[in-house]
Design an enzyme around this catalytic site. Structure first.
Site, PDB file in Angstrom:
ATOM      1  N   SER A   3       0.844  -1.189   0.000  1.00  0.00           N
ATOM      2  CA  SER A   3       0.000   0.000   0.000  1.00  0.00           C
ATOM      3  C   SER A   3       0.888   1.252   0.000  1.00  0.00           C
ATOM      4  CB  SER A   3      -0.965  -0.036   1.191  1.00  0.00           C
ATOM      5  OG  SER A   3      -1.992   0.905   1.031  1.00  0.00           O
TER       6      SER A   3
ATOM      7  N   HIS B 156      -6.751  -6.151  -1.247  1.00  0.00           N
ATOM      8  CA  HIS B 156      -5.635  -5.277  -0.914  1.00  0.00           C
ATOM      9  C   HIS B 156      -4.691  -5.912   0.101  1.00  0.00           C
ATOM     10  CE1 HIS B 156      -3.672  -1.415  -0.945  1.00  0.00           C
ATOM     11  NE2 HIS B 156      -3.803  -1.265   0.366  1.00  0.00           N
TER      12      HIS B 156
END
Length: 399
Positions: free
Chosen positions: A216, A348
């Site tokens: 991320s 994610h």
């Protein structure tokens, strides 16, 4: 910060590129800090052409890549990252107590320190005589993928280096308060200073087999670390999205919204310098895109992971646009096997992402053969509208 702040980087770049070409063409004039304002730059609808200099002159062969790479390094600092500090002014000292590495950095009378956790492989005995590869990690990973494969880990917390906030905090800002530098660059600096410390006091880690990884926003930082430090041999940005691997110019939002420059400038404008905020109404004026950020790592190795349902990070754009465009540069440089993408059917920062890149890492660190095709972008397909220049690479590959 003076333009001379990047000279040590350019010197290192010249040394590394000497192995690629002995006689590049004369470089265009070095870009200065008097570059156009973001609003004065031309609109470029497709991805910017890797083989055209900023002054619109054409590269003639891969021997010219060192020149192009040097000006790209200036462009990404001017319009996104902020200028990387002049590390020749720094003194880095390291101390080690068991599995804790303490990194102390001084600039003049200013000083700060942060801690790193060292983890040794579980199946080999790392020694000065037989050092092991090391991956510097921003936060936790699937340890088994690394330690169980004979790869050491050096793990740190990015907020110890620079606060993830509009309010400066952490070691980096203790040293560089007031500079127009993005926090992503500060975190990248942290990766790089850890490598300095490893070289100083951890001889069991192989300085020629060094990876960086993060997921991320930490993946954005890992990419920047690979860009700014030529000693890093394998860069692994995971689920990094915009300001990482995702393209600025091309979104694919049929299934879910992608992160855009307007989003980032709204909730984390401090991740970059203030110049990037001036592109908020037209990202097509940014004189580079994610494929050129990736190309700044070339010809060193890079692999990234993405999940097909992680729509916010624009996985379709990372595969259809960034990968194929940046791979064209790697192909041109004769380094086709040094770039890869790993696609998984999940979301994610899924922990499976580490397993997803494992075979590529083992190939790079140990020469372990793999049947995995890390150029496979399925379930996606190429998006040639993004890179109309892809078949016009000048000269021959160096491979």
């Amino acid at each position: 910060m003076a333009f001379f702040a990047i000279l040590p980087l350019l010197y290192l770049l010249t040394i590394v590129q000497a192995g690629l070409a002995a006689h590049p063409q004369t470089c265009p004039p070095t870009l200065s800090r008097s570059l156009p304002a973001p609003t004065d730059l031309p609109i470029i609808e497709a991805l910017p052409d890797p083989w055209t200099f900023f002054n619109n002159a054409s590269l003639k062969s891969p021997a010219d890549w060192a020149c192009r790479k040097a000006e790209l390094l200036t462009l990404v600092q001017e319009y996104m990252y902020g200028y990387y500090p002049d590390t020749s002014r720094e003194t880095v000292k390291a101390s080690r107590d068991g599995d804790t590495l303490v990194v102390t950095v001084s600039v003049g009378k200013k000083s700060g320190k942060f801690n790193v956790t060292l983890s040794m492989p579980t199946n080999v005995n790392a020694t000065r005589r037989d050092p092991v590869p090391v991956v510097i990690s921003a936060g936790g990973v699937n340890d088994t993928v690394f330690l169980g494969s004979g790869v050491a880990l050096a793990t740190f917390t990015v907020t110890d280096v620079a606060a993830d906030s509009t309010t400066p905090g952490g070691v980096f800002w203790d040293l560089y308060s007031g500079e127009d530098i993005g926090v992503i660059t500060a975190w990248a600096w942290g990766f790089n200073r850890i490598l300095d410390a490893i070289i100083e006091v951890v001889p069991e880690f192989d300085q020629k087999r060094v990876g960086v990884i993060g997921c991320s926003r930490d993946g954005k930082a890992a990419l920047a670390a690979g860009i700014f430090d030529e000693r890093i041999t394998l860069t692994m940005p995971m689920s990094s999205g915009l300001e990482g691997i995702a393209p600025w110019r091309f979104q694919f939002q049929e299934l879910g919204e992608n992160e855009k420059i307007t989003n980032i400038t709204g909730y984390a404008p401090y991740w970059t310098n203030t110049n990037l905020l001036k592109f908020v109404n037209n990202s097509h004026q940014i004189p580079f895109d994610s494929h050129l950020n990736v190309a700044l790592v070339a010809p060193r190795a890079i692999i990234w992971d993405e999940g097909t349902i992680d729509y916010w990070t624009n996985p379709e754009g990372e595969a259809r646009v960034t990968f194929l465009a940046s791979k064209a540069v790697y192909d041109w440089l004769g380094a086709s096997d040094k770039i890869g993408v790993a696609i998984r059917d999940s979301g994610h920062c899924d922990i499976f992402g580490y397993t997803n890149i494992q075979a590529f890492m083992l190939k790079e660190f140990f020469g372990t053969p793999t049947d995995r095709n890390y150029s496979d972008i399925s379930p996606y397909t190429p998006y040639p509208t993004a890179y109309p220049w892809i078949d016009s690479a000048p000269g021959k590959s160096l491979g």
